[in-house]
Design an enzyme around this catalytic site. Structure first.
Site, PDB file in Angstrom:
ATOM      1  N   HIS A 297      12.095 -36.869  29.666  1.00  0.00           N
ATOM      2  CA  HIS A 297      11.193 -36.369  28.781  1.00  0.00           C
ATOM      3  C   HIS A 297      11.548 -34.845  28.617  1.00  0.00           C
ATOM      4  CE1 HIS A 297       7.756 -35.729  26.277  1.00  0.00           C
ATOM      5  NE2 HIS A 297       6.845 -35.928  27.078  1.00  0.00           N
ATOM      6  N   HIS A 336      17.017 -41.117  20.350  1.00  0.00           N
ATOM      7  CA  HIS A 336      15.638 -40.911  20.614  1.00  0.00           C
ATOM      8  C   HIS A 336      14.624 -42.389  20.497  1.00  0.00           C
ATOM      9  CE1 HIS A 336      11.558 -39.367  19.902  1.00  0.00           C
ATOM     10  NE2 HIS A 336      11.733 -38.119  20.607  1.00  0.00           N
ATOM     11  N   ASP A 392      16.561 -31.958  22.402  1.00  0.00           N
ATOM     12  CA  ASP A 392      17.113 -31.394  23.682  1.00  0.00           C
ATOM     13  C   ASP A 392      18.459 -30.863  23.410  1.00  0.00           C
ATOM     14  OD1 ASP A 392      14.680 -32.112  24.850  1.00  0.00           O
ATOM     15  OD2 ASP A 392      15.295 -34.141  24.603  1.00  0.00           O
TER      16      ASP A 392
END
Length: 499
Positions: A297, A336, A392
């Site tokens: 996460h 994702h 990310d």
């Protein structure tokens, strides 16, 4: 599954082949109620009693792959088309035109603030930035090498101990839920905690950073923006009239907008799960931090940079990807759970990256990252699995270019995500029908009822696996020395050497 054409209506017809009964389940907002499915019952036929067949059909959805647990007006995601909107506003528009505190107001209260509302909102938050000096003492009790996210998680829980007036366990369990009926005092208490948490989050985060650096804590500065004050808390050493670089300040503000909310992700689901017990909001924030801390996460940007550092240079990308395709290595920063297209946040971040690199210099890992992204676009392996760069992948490059240590990346995620958590928590507390505690069901696959066996009659499981008993644990040198010693225990018995 067989499709049978009938006259269109907003319902789902289910035939239970166990009983021959037909059920018509209403469809609302393209969903059916799980409790309607529970009404589909049958008598057990050669089944374990633990299946509870006569109590109604259950929905089995490991990891919540397709279960809606709340009705929300906050954030909309269309993973197939790569859409992300806060309260209806596309994320790209907010990044280009808004600022973080204005976006925070939007997420929590539903509309963009007027000039007057914005001024009051910002003033209130910036006057709730100080923390009790004893909390600073708590930070000083950590080891020098403690992870900043561990410190931040502990700090939020500690913050709750300094606000007993905001604790439903002390003030009554309806302290915040009374606000749903228009109770002004309850609503004031609820919104005051929101101001406190948003205001103090950067102060707590900066304290975790300064603790790792071995530097004294700064006091919050007035007259700076939210992210400007955060950079001041992180970096100010001496002198007067400290001002962070405007490009870095603006980039961090934009990153905060991008990370502010993302529907019912892992940490937000944790916040709502814990919040449903009606615990205080500081404990709720600590729970959110705990979930965000995980490498799947909030820790993903840190993991992505470590992966790029390991790859080293663009020419090593093909060899690394061959290992990924053979499932020998894990690819971080791509794909994702929701997005099956380009992550809209990654598009906005790529533009930010270029602005930051003009100031900080080009990130040495950028060429490796771009080569990896190009490989992903051209690889059938990646395209067939909808593996595109996510938020990310690029955010870590910016954080590294700005000089943040790797272990601080999750904290930079947590500070803005507090806003999303608070928006969902407030929406939960204001549920008109009241807050029901979350209690998922399970499918029990273990033993049926067994008779207790006395210790002397027990036998080891003949087909026992490595998971069926504690594994050998390695202890330190002091344990070895103690095992070689003899002594009398508290009962007076002599304990002899075990080795």
């Amino acid at each position: 599954m067989t499709a049978i054409k009938t006259n269109p209506r907003q319902s789902l017809t289910v035939v239970d082949n166990r009983t021959g009964k037909t059920y018509e389940l209403p469809i609302k907002d393209n969903s059916v109620l799980a409790t309607d499915i529970k009404n589909i019952k049958a008598q057990p036929q050669d089944e374990r009693p633990e299946n509870e067949t006569s109590q109604g059909l259950r929905v089995f959805d490991p990891a919540y792959m397709n279960t809606a647990v709340i009705q929300s007006k906050i954030t909309y995601i269309n993973g197939q088309d790569g859409i992300l909107r806060y309260r209806g506003y596309p994320i790209q528009d907010l990044v280009h035109k808004s600022n973080f505190l204005e976006t925070a107001y939007l997420l929590i209260y539903g509309e963009l603030p007027t000039s007057s509302q914005s001024s009051t909102w910002e003033s209130e938050i910036m006057h709730h930035t100080y923390i009790h000096s004893d909390i600073e003492g708590m930070f000083k009790s950590f080891r020098y090498d403690s992870h900043p996210m561990s410190m931040l998680t502990s700090a939020f829980a500690t913050l709750g101990a300094f606000a007993p007036e905001a604790n439903p366990s002390l003030q009554g369990q309806k302290l915040f839920t009374k606000a749903a009926s228009g109770d002004l005092e309850a609503l004031q208490s609820l919104d005051k905690q929101i101001l406190r948490i948003i205001g103090k989050a950067p102060t707590l985060a900066a304290a975790s950073y300064r603790m790792r650096q071995g530097r004294p804590f700064n006091r919050p500065a007035q007259g700076l923006s939210y992210t400007g004050n955060f950079l001041y808390l992180l970096d100010h050493l001496s002198g007067h009239e400290y001002k962070p670089h405007p490009v870095l300040e603006k980039a961090l503000d934009a990153l905060f907008i991008i990370h502010a909310d993302h529907e019912v992700n892992c940490s937000t689901a944790t916040v709502l799960q814990v919040g449903s017990s009606l615990v205080d909001p500081y404990s709720v924030m600590a729970a959110g931090c705990s979930a965000l801390y995980g490498p799947s996460h909030g820790g993903a940007s840190e993991s992505a940079i470590r992966m790029l550092m390991e790859i080293g240079s663009p020419e090593n990308v093909p060899a690394f990807m061959q290992k990924v395709e053979k499932r020998e290595r894990v690819l971080v920063g791509f794909g994702h759970r929701v997005y099956k297209n380009v992550d809209p946040r990654s598009t906005a971040i790529r533009e930010l990256a270029e602005e930051v690199f003009k100031v900080t210099g080009r990130n040495k890992l950028l060429d490796t990252a771009l080569t990896l992204a190009q490989y992903a676009r051209e690889s059938e392996f990646m395209r067939s699995r909808n593996l595109y760069p996510n938020v990310d992948f690029y955010s870590g490059l910016i954080y590294q270019a700005m000089g943040f240590p790797l272990d601080f990346y999750p904290v930079l995620f947590a500070v803005p995500r507090c806003v999303g958590w608070l928006a969902h928590w407030r929406q939960q507390m204001l549920t008109p029908s009241g807050v029901k505690i979350w209690r998922p069901r399970q499918l029990y696959l273990g033993h049926g009822e067994r008779e207790y066996v006395e210790a002397e009659k027990r036998k080891e499981k003949p087909d026992a696996a490595i998971f069926d008993a504690p594994v050998q644990v390695q202890h330190g040198g002091d344990s070895k020395r103690n095992n070689l010693a003899t002594y009398r225990d508290e009962r007076g018995s002599v304990t002899k050497a075990k080795l």
